[in-house]
Write a protein that holds these residues in place. Structure first.
Motif, mmCIF file in Angstrom:
data_model
loop_
_atom_site.group_PDB
_atom_site.id
_atom_site.type_symbol
_atom_site.label_atom_id
_atom_site.label_comp_id
_atom_site.label_asym_id
_atom_site.label_seq_id
_atom_site.Cartn_x
_atom_site.Cartn_y
_atom_site.Cartn_z
ATOM 1 N N GLU A 118 0.842 -1.190 0.000
ATOM 2 C CA GLU A 118 0.000 0.000 0.000
ATOM 3 C C GLU A 118 0.884 1.250 0.000
ATOM 4 O O GLU A 118 1.774 1.395 0.841
ATOM 5 C CB GLU A 118 -0.903 -0.005 1.231
ATOM 6 N N PRO A 119 0.678 2.157 -0.964
ATOM 7 C CA PRO A 119 1.558 3.334 -1.073
ATOM 8 C C PRO A 119 1.338 4.341 0.055
ATOM 9 O O PRO A 119 0.298 4.348 0.715
ATOM 10 C CB PRO A 119 1.176 3.924 -2.431
ATOM 11 N N SER A 120 2.338 5.190 0.244
ATOM 12 C CA SER A 120 2.276 6.230 1.268
ATOM 13 C C SER A 120 1.708 7.533 0.730
ATOM 14 O O SER A 120 1.107 8.310 1.478
ATOM 15 C CB SER A 120 3.686 6.504 1.822
ATOM 16 N N TYR A 121 1.921 7.798 -0.559
ATOM 17 C CA TYR A 121 1.579 9.100 -1.144
ATOM 18 C C TYR A 121 0.753 8.923 -2.424
ATOM 19 O O TYR A 121 0.740 7.869 -3.041
ATOM 20 C CB TYR A 121 2.842 9.882 -1.528
ATOM 21 N N LYS A 122 0.086 10.009 -2.808
ATOM 22 C CA LYS A 122 -0.502 10.178 -4.147
ATOM 23 C C LYS A 122 -1.358 8.986 -4.575
ATOM 24 O O LYS A 122 -1.166 8.423 -5.648
ATOM 25 C CB LYS A 122 0.611 10.410 -5.186
ATOM 26 N N TRP A 123 -2.314 8.644 -3.743
ATOM 27 C CA TRP A 123 -3.135 7.476 -4.051
ATOM 28 C C TRP A 123 -3.921 7.641 -5.351
ATOM 29 O O TRP A 123 -4.107 6.680 -6.085
ATOM 30 C CB TRP A 123 -4.094 7.194 -2.887
ATOM 31 N N THR A 127 -3.475 5.001 -8.368
ATOM 32 C CA THR A 127 -4.553 4.197 -8.951
ATOM 33 C C THR A 127 -4.767 4.542 -10.417
ATOM 34 O O THR A 127 -5.099 3.664 -11.221
ATOM 35 C CB THR A 127 -5.859 4.379 -8.158
ATOM 36 N N ALA A 128 -4.556 5.809 -10.775
ATOM 37 C CA ALA A 128 -4.656 6.175 -12.190
ATOM 38 C C ALA A 128 -3.596 5.450 -13.012
ATOM 39 O O ALA A 128 -3.860 4.998 -14.143
ATOM 40 C CB ALA A 128 -4.517 7.686 -12.354
ATOM 41 N N GLN A 133 -2.270 0.906 -16.812
ATOM 42 C CA GLN A 133 -1.737 -0.426 -17.095
ATOM 43 C C GLN A 133 -2.867 -1.388 -17.464
ATOM 44 O O GLN A 133 -2.730 -2.219 -18.369
ATOM 45 C CB GLN A 133 -0.984 -0.963 -15.877
ATOM 46 N N ALA A 134 -4.005 -1.272 -16.767
ATOM 47 C CA ALA A 134 -5.152 -2.129 -17.073
ATOM 48 C C ALA A 134 -5.635 -1.904 -18.498
ATOM 49 O O ALA A 134 -5.972 -2.860 -19.222
ATOM 50 C CB ALA A 134 -6.277 -1.867 -16.076
ATOM 51 N N GLU A 135 -5.664 -0.643 -18.927
ATOM 52 C CA GLU A 135 -6.084 -0.337 -20.297
ATOM 53 C C GLU A 135 -5.091 -0.901 -21.312
ATOM 54 O O GLU A 135 -5.483 -1.488 -22.320
ATOM 55 C CB GLU A 135 -6.212 1.171 -20.463
ATOM 56 N N SER A 191 -11.100 0.242 -6.000
ATOM 57 C CA SER A 191 -12.431 -0.245 -6.362
ATOM 58 C C SER A 191 -13.273 0.873 -6.964
ATOM 59 O O SER A 191 -13.896 0.713 -8.018
ATOM 60 C CB SER A 191 -13.129 -0.826 -5.129
ATOM 61 N N GLU A 192 -13.289 2.024 -6.305
ATOM 62 C CA GLU A 192 -14.088 3.143 -6.808
ATOM 63 C C GLU A 192 -13.561 3.657 -8.145
ATOM 64 O O GLU A 192 -14.331 3.911 -9.079
ATOM 65 C CB GLU A 192 -14.102 4.272 -5.782
ATOM 66 N N VAL A 193 -12.241 3.787 -8.254
ATOM 67 C CA VAL A 193 -11.654 4.318 -9.484
ATOM 68 C C VAL A 193 -11.882 3.360 -10.650
ATOM 69 O O VAL A 193 -12.170 3.781 -11.776
ATOM 70 C CB VAL A 193 -10.148 4.592 -9.270
ATOM 71 N N ALA A 194 -11.773 2.058 -10.399
ATOM 72 C CA ALA A 194 -12.003 1.080 -11.461
ATOM 73 C C ALA A 194 -13.440 1.134 -11.955
ATOM 74 O O ALA A 194 -13.710 1.057 -13.163
ATOM 75 C CB ALA A 194 -11.657 -0.325 -10.965
#
Length: 302
Positions: A118-123, A127-128, A133-135, A191-194
């Protein structure tokens, strides 16, 4: 049989295609599923990250991308570690997010594994980047895997909740929306961003007994893998992990008997769990569990 037609179990029951998680791609190509888990707050007993590591190794996943650690981690909190390689040389291993790709051996499904801390910054930026990468990798579905500490007994099946905030998918799969309100980890944000990006998304959460929260937690790991197996409709070979799970449960049993207070607490949890499960002992639920048993029994045969 096409991997997306109705499945027939050994008991003769079928799983209607409209109730399945995956649907065939309209252009006939392979379906791609992203499985993501993150070490840290969303990973009690490291059950979630361990389950994906196990599956990635089982299917021979190959690294296809990574996310730059310098942008997202506080190295005073998530420190790099020093290890020796096979040649005996000391190397620094930096925290990172690694992305692997594997092809399921018995179905027209490709799996993208996202494994990181889990990252510390710039979530939002993080996620973007994952969605980019998913695209690039033509992801069709997202499965987010987590584990939480809960008041559940180690001696009963580990509960795994499945939820989705995607209305059409939730209706098709007969799932519930998550009712949780409060602080969230990177799993909840992704989850929300996806979903905002139009990707059908499901979240899996294993409940790890809080009194044995240390890693590894093979019984919770196994429960998550069984749920992934059901979602993807792809049989998994998990015999060695099942043995580890049994050994873990026996070890916790022994520890509990040495402490009368813990033993009494475990009995209390068992009674509460058994009482809560009584209304579920319907003919339909018993038949469903028996079908799962037959399916797994068939996988154990040579």
């Amino acid at each position: 049989m096409n991997s997306f037609e109705d499945d027939t179990t050994e008991s003769g029951a079928t799983v209607p295609s409209h109730e399945r998680f995956l649907q065939p791609a309209t252009d006939g190509r392979r379906v791609t599923v992203m499985l993501a888990a993150f070490e840290g707050w969303n990973d009690a007993g490291e059950a979630a990250s361990d389950s994906l590591r196990y599956l990635n190794k089982l299917w021979g996943g190959k690294k296809v991308a990574s996310i730059d650690a310098d942008e997202y981690y506080d190295f005073q909190f998530t420190r790099p570690s020093v290890r020796r390689n096979s040649a005996g040389e000391r190397k620094i291993k930096w925290p990172s997010t690694r992305i692997y790709k594997a092809s399921a051996p018995t179905a027209a499904v490709d799996v993208i594994f996202v494994q990181g801390i889990e990252p510390s910054y710039k979530w939002r930026a993080y996620t973007a980047e994952l969605l980019l990468q998913a695209e690039t990798l033509n992801v069709d579905y997202v499965v987010l895997v987590g584990a939480l500490l809960a008041d559940v007994p180690h001696s009963r099946p580990i509960p795994v909740s499945t939820s989705s905030d995607d209305g059409p998918l939730r209706e098709r799969m007969n799932l519930e929306a998550s009712q949780y309100e409060g602080p969230v980890g990177i799993v909840g944000v992704l989850s929300e961003v996806a979903l905002l990006a139009g990707l059908p998304t499901v979240s899996l959460w294993a409940a790890v007994p809080h009194y044995v929260a240390q890693s590894p937690s093979p019984k919770a790991q196994l429960a998550l893998l069984h749920r992934i197996e059901e979602l993807l409709q792809i049989p998994l070979s998990v015999h060695d992990l099942a043995e580890e799970s049994d050994a873990w449960e026996r070890g916790v049993d022994e520890l509990a008997t040495e402490d009368p207070e813990i033993a009494a607490y475990v009995r209390q949890l068992e009674e509460a769990k058994d009482t809560a499960d009584l209304p579920e002992a319907t003919g339909e639920s018993i038949a469903r569990e028996f079908e799962r048993y037959l399916k797994r029994r068939g996988q154990d045969r040579p």
